[in-house]
Motif scaffolding. Sequence first.
Motif, short mmCIF file in Angstrom:
data_model
loop_
_atom_site.label_atom_id
_atom_site.label_comp_id
_atom_site.label_asym_id
_atom_site.label_seq_id
_atom_site.Cartn_x
_atom_site.Cartn_y
_atom_site.Cartn_z
N ILE A 23 0.84 -1.20 0.00
CA ILE A 23 0.00 0.00 0.00
C ILE A 23 0.87 1.25 0.00
CG2 ILE A 23 -1.63 1.33 1.41
CD1 ILE A 23 -2.85 -1.42 2.23
N LEU A 24 1.96 1.22 0.77
CA LEU A 24 2.88 2.36 0.77
C LEU A 24 3.47 2.61 -0.61
CD1 LEU A 24 4.80 1.91 4.13
CD2 LEU A 24 3.30 3.79 3.50
N MET A 25 3.80 1.55 -1.32
CA MET A 25 4.36 1.70 -2.66
C MET A 25 3.33 2.27 -3.63
SD MET A 25 7.53 0.95 -2.56
CE MET A 25 7.49 1.76 -0.99
N ILE A 26 2.08 1.87 -3.48
CA ILE A 26 1.01 2.42 -4.32
C ILE A 26 0.83 3.91 -4.04
CG2 ILE A 26 -1.49 2.37 -4.72
CD1 ILE A 26 -1.29 -0.70 -4.26
N LEU A 27 0.84 4.28 -2.76
CA LEU A 27 0.72 5.71 -2.40
C LEU A 27 1.90 6.51 -2.94
CD1 LEU A 27 -0.61 5.51 1.26
CD2 LEU A 27 -1.85 6.31 -0.75
N ALA A 28 3.09 5.94 -2.87
CA ALA A 28 4.26 6.64 -3.39
C ALA A 28 4.15 6.84 -4.90
CB ALA A 28 5.53 5.85 -3.05
N ALA A 29 3.66 5.83 -5.60
CA ALA A 29 3.49 5.97 -7.06
C ALA A 29 2.44 7.03 -7.39
CB ALA A 29 3.10 4.62 -7.66
N LEU A 30 1.34 7.04 -6.62
CA LEU A 30 0.32 8.07 -6.82
C LEU A 30 0.89 9.46 -6.60
CD1 LEU A 30 -2.85 6.53 -5.16
CD2 LEU A 30 -2.58 7.16 -7.56
N ASN A 31 1.70 9.60 -5.56
CA ASN A 31 2.31 10.91 -5.29
C ASN A 31 3.23 11.32 -6.43
OD1 ASN A 31 1.04 11.42 -2.89
ND2 ASN A 31 2.69 10.63 -1.63
N LYS A 32 4.01 10.39 -6.91
CA LYS A 32 4.98 10.70 -7.96
C LYS A 32 4.30 11.07 -9.28
CE LYS A 32 9.11 9.81 -10.16
NZ LYS A 32 9.89 10.99 -10.26
N TRP A 33 3.30 10.29 -9.68
CA TRP A 33 2.75 10.45 -11.02
C TRP A 33 1.47 11.27 -11.10
CZ3 TRP A 33 6.37 9.57 -14.21
CH2 TRP A 33 7.31 8.59 -13.95
N HIS A 34 0.74 11.38 -10.00
CA HIS A 34 -0.55 12.08 -10.06
C HIS A 34 -0.59 13.31 -9.15
CE1 HIS A 34 -4.80 12.52 -10.86
NE2 HIS A 34 -5.05 12.54 -9.56
N PHE A 35 -0.34 13.10 -7.86
CA PHE A 35 -0.49 14.19 -6.91
C PHE A 35 0.68 15.16 -6.93
CE2 PHE A 35 -3.09 10.79 -4.71
CZ PHE A 35 -4.30 11.28 -5.19
N GLY A 36 1.87 14.70 -7.30
CA GLY A 36 3.02 15.60 -7.42
C GLY A 36 2.80 16.67 -8.47
N PRO A 37 2.42 16.29 -9.68
CA PRO A 37 2.10 17.32 -10.68
C PRO A 37 0.94 18.23 -10.26
CG PRO A 37 2.48 15.23 -11.77
CD PRO A 37 2.45 14.96 -10.29
N ALA A 38 -0.03 17.68 -9.54
CA ALA A 38 -1.13 18.52 -9.05
C ALA A 38 -0.61 19.53 -8.03
CB ALA A 38 -2.22 17.65 -8.43
N LEU A 39 0.35 19.10 -7.23
CA LEU A 39 0.96 20.01 -6.25
C LEU A 39 1.67 21.15 -6.97
CD1 LEU A 39 1.77 20.62 -3.30
CD2 LEU A 39 3.76 19.16 -3.67
N ALA A 40 2.38 20.83 -8.04
CA ALA A 40 3.07 21.86 -8.82
C ALA A 40 2.07 22.84 -9.44
CB ALA A 40 3.93 21.21 -9.90
N ALA A 41 0.86 22.36 -9.71
CA ALA A 41 -0.18 23.22 -10.30
C ALA A 41 -0.94 24.01 -9.23
CB ALA A 41 -1.15 22.37 -11.11
N GLY A 42 -0.57 23.82 -7.96
CA GLY A 42 -1.20 24.59 -6.90
C GLY A 42 -2.31 23.88 -6.17
N ARG A 43 -2.53 22.61 -6.44
CA ARG A 43 -3.57 21.83 -5.75
C ARG A 43 -2.88 20.84 -4.80
NH1 ARG A 43 -4.73 21.34 -11.16
NH2 ARG A 43 -4.35 19.10 -11.05
N ALA A 44 -2.74 21.23 -3.54
CA ALA A 44 -1.94 20.45 -2.60
C ALA A 44 -2.77 19.54 -1.69
CB ALA A 44 -1.11 21.40 -1.73
N GLY A 45 -4.08 19.62 -1.72
CA GLY A 45 -4.92 18.88 -0.78
C GLY A 45 -4.72 17.38 -0.81
N ALA A 46 -4.82 16.78 -1.97
CA ALA A 46 -4.69 15.32 -2.09
C ALA A 46 -3.27 14.88 -1.76
CB ALA A 46 -5.08 14.86 -3.49
N PHE A 47 -2.30 15.67 -2.15
CA PHE A 47 -0.90 15.32 -1.87
C PHE A 47 -0.66 15.29 -0.36
CE2 PHE A 47 3.58 16.38 -1.22
CZ PHE A 47 4.18 15.41 -1.99
N LYS A 48 -1.18 16.26 0.35
CA LYS A 48 -1.01 16.31 1.80
C LYS A 48 -1.67 15.11 2.47
CE LYS A 48 -0.67 21.30 2.36
NZ LYS A 48 -1.29 22.51 2.94
N ARG A 49 -2.85 14.72 2.00
CA ARG A 49 -3.54 13.57 2.57
C ARG A 49 -2.76 12.28 2.34
NH1 ARG A 49 -8.00 16.45 0.76
NH2 ARG A 49 -8.02 15.32 -1.21
N THR A 50 -2.23 12.09 1.14
CA THR A 50 -1.50 10.85 0.88
C THR A 50 -0.18 10.80 1.64
OG1 THR A 50 -0.56 11.75 -1.15
CG2 THR A 50 -2.54 10.40 -1.37
#
Length: 77
Positions: A23-50
């Motif tokens: 599960i940790l590896m899945i969350l890390a992949a989500l952060n890297k490929w999905h939530f990380g770019p969203a963070l760069a775009a100014g949407r940090a909510g999901a990244f903070k939760r994960t």
Amino acid sequence: PSLQTFTQPYGQLLLTKLALFAILMILAALNKWHFGPALAAGRAGAFKRTVLLEYIGICLVLAATATLTTLYSPEAP
């Protein structure tokens, strides 16, 4: 030594630890490929939760490891 090991507390804790790690590896992949770019775009909510979920997962993996090595050991053949 056999699949019967997974019916004992040691085997069950080992499977729990492996599942938590997956599960940790899945969350890390989500952060890297999905939530990380969203963070760069100014949407940090999901990244903070994960990241919070990752911290909780790491604590659970460490607790399972401590329990595994302190209280249980595999049966000798």
